[in-house]
Design an enzyme around this catalytic site. Sequence first.
Site, PDB file in Angstrom:
ATOM      1  N   LEU A 102      30.679  37.629  36.870  1.00  0.00           N
ATOM      2  CA  LEU A 102      32.035  37.134  37.082  1.00  0.00           C
ATOM      3  C   LEU A 102      32.957  38.264  37.512  1.00  0.00           C
ATOM      4  CD1 LEU A 102      33.493  34.384  36.663  1.00  0.00           C
ATOM      5  CD2 LEU A 102      34.213  35.258  34.438  1.00  0.00           C
ATOM      6  N   GLY A 103      33.768  37.991  38.503  1.00  0.00           N
ATOM      7  CA  GLY A 103      34.714  39.006  38.958  1.00  0.00           C
ATOM      8  C   GLY A 103      35.555  38.489  40.105  1.00  0.00           C
ATOM      9  N   TYR A 110      42.478  48.297  38.331  1.00  0.00           N
ATOM     10  CA  TYR A 110      41.204  47.587  38.489  1.00  0.00           C
ATOM     11  C   TYR A 110      40.116  48.246  37.644  1.00  0.00           C
ATOM     12  CZ  TYR A 110      37.028  45.802  40.912  1.00  0.00           C
ATOM     13  OH  TYR A 110      35.810  45.228  41.215  1.00  0.00           O
ATOM     14  N   LYS A 137      38.168  47.001  34.133  1.00  0.00           N
ATOM     15  CA  LYS A 137      36.706  46.947  34.029  1.00  0.00           C
ATOM     16  C   LYS A 137      36.217  47.778  32.837  1.00  0.00           C
ATOM     17  CE  LYS A 137      35.593  44.607  37.854  1.00  0.00           C
ATOM     18  NZ  LYS A 137      34.813  43.346  37.848  1.00  0.00           N
ATOM     19  N   LEU A 162      29.561  46.319  47.503  1.00  0.00           N
ATOM     20  CA  LEU A 162      28.469  45.348  47.586  1.00  0.00           C
ATOM     21  C   LEU A 162      28.293  44.902  49.037  1.00  0.00           C
ATOM     22  CD1 LEU A 162      29.298  43.242  44.425  1.00  0.00           C
ATOM     23  CD2 LEU A 162      27.240  44.630  44.757  1.00  0.00           C
ATOM     24  N   ARG A 197      37.255  39.212  53.438  1.00  0.00           N
ATOM     25  CA  ARG A 197      38.146  40.275  52.976  1.00  0.00           C
ATOM     26  C   ARG A 197      38.140  41.379  54.026  1.00  0.00           C
ATOM     27  NH1 ARG A 197      35.773  40.715  46.766  1.00  0.00           N
ATOM     28  NH2 ARG A 197      36.164  38.544  46.157  1.00  0.00           N
TER      29      ARG A 197
END
Length: 215
Positions: free
Chosen positions: A67-68, A119, A123, A146, A155
Site C-alpha cells: 500500500l502506498g 515522505y 515511511k 520502481l 506521473r
Amino acid sequence: MSDALLIGATGMVGGAVIAHAGVLSLTILVRRDKDDLPEEHALLVAPPERWADIIAVERPAVLISCLGTTIRQAGSQAAFRAVDHGLILSAAKGARMAGTRHMILVSAVGASANSRNFYLKTKGETEDGLRALGFERLDILRPGLLMGDRAGPKRLGEGIAMVAAPITDALLHGSLRRYRSIPSETVARAIVALAGMTQPGVRIHENDAMRRLAD
C-alpha cells in the site's frame, strides 16, 4: 489461516505480487472490485475503515502491504499520511490481534523517522510503528525508483526518471547502490520468496538484497 493477505493490490508492486504468487495462496483485500483477479486467489472488497476487523477475522499467516500513494495523488500531506501510516498500521494491528506472526512491508529507500523529508519521515515512522507491534518476523523492503507499467494516471516526474534511470543507475556505486531503480516485478518476486521464510527478526531489504531474493 490463509497463506497471505495482500493490501495495496492495485499498485505496480501489488499487481506484480498477484502475477508472480505461484503456489502462494493469496487473500486480496481492496476497497473496490478488481475484475482481472486470477481464480485461485480470494477477493474481499470493503471500505478501508473495516480492513482491520476483516484482517482479524481472516487470520492470515502473513500480512503483505504494498500500500502506498503520493502526496500529489492523495491531495495533501494529511491524506497521504492517513494511507501510508494510518491505514497500514491499522491493518497491521488487526493482523496482530489475530495472531499473525509475519508481516512484509514495501517502504522506500531512505525511509527514516528522523528525515526532514515528509515522505521519507512518514515511511520511517510507519516502519517504527510496525516494529513496536512485535511481529515475530518483519520484512521491510526499501526500493528506489520502481520500474514498470503503472495503472491509472501517468506521473510526469516518474516517467522522466524512468527514462533517465539507466544513466543515473550507472553513477550509483558502493553505499549509493541502494538508490538504484528496480523493476516492480523484482520486488514482487522478493516478496513471494520472503512469504515462505519463518526465521524470526526484523530485516531490511534494499536493492541488491531484493534482487538476490528474486533470483
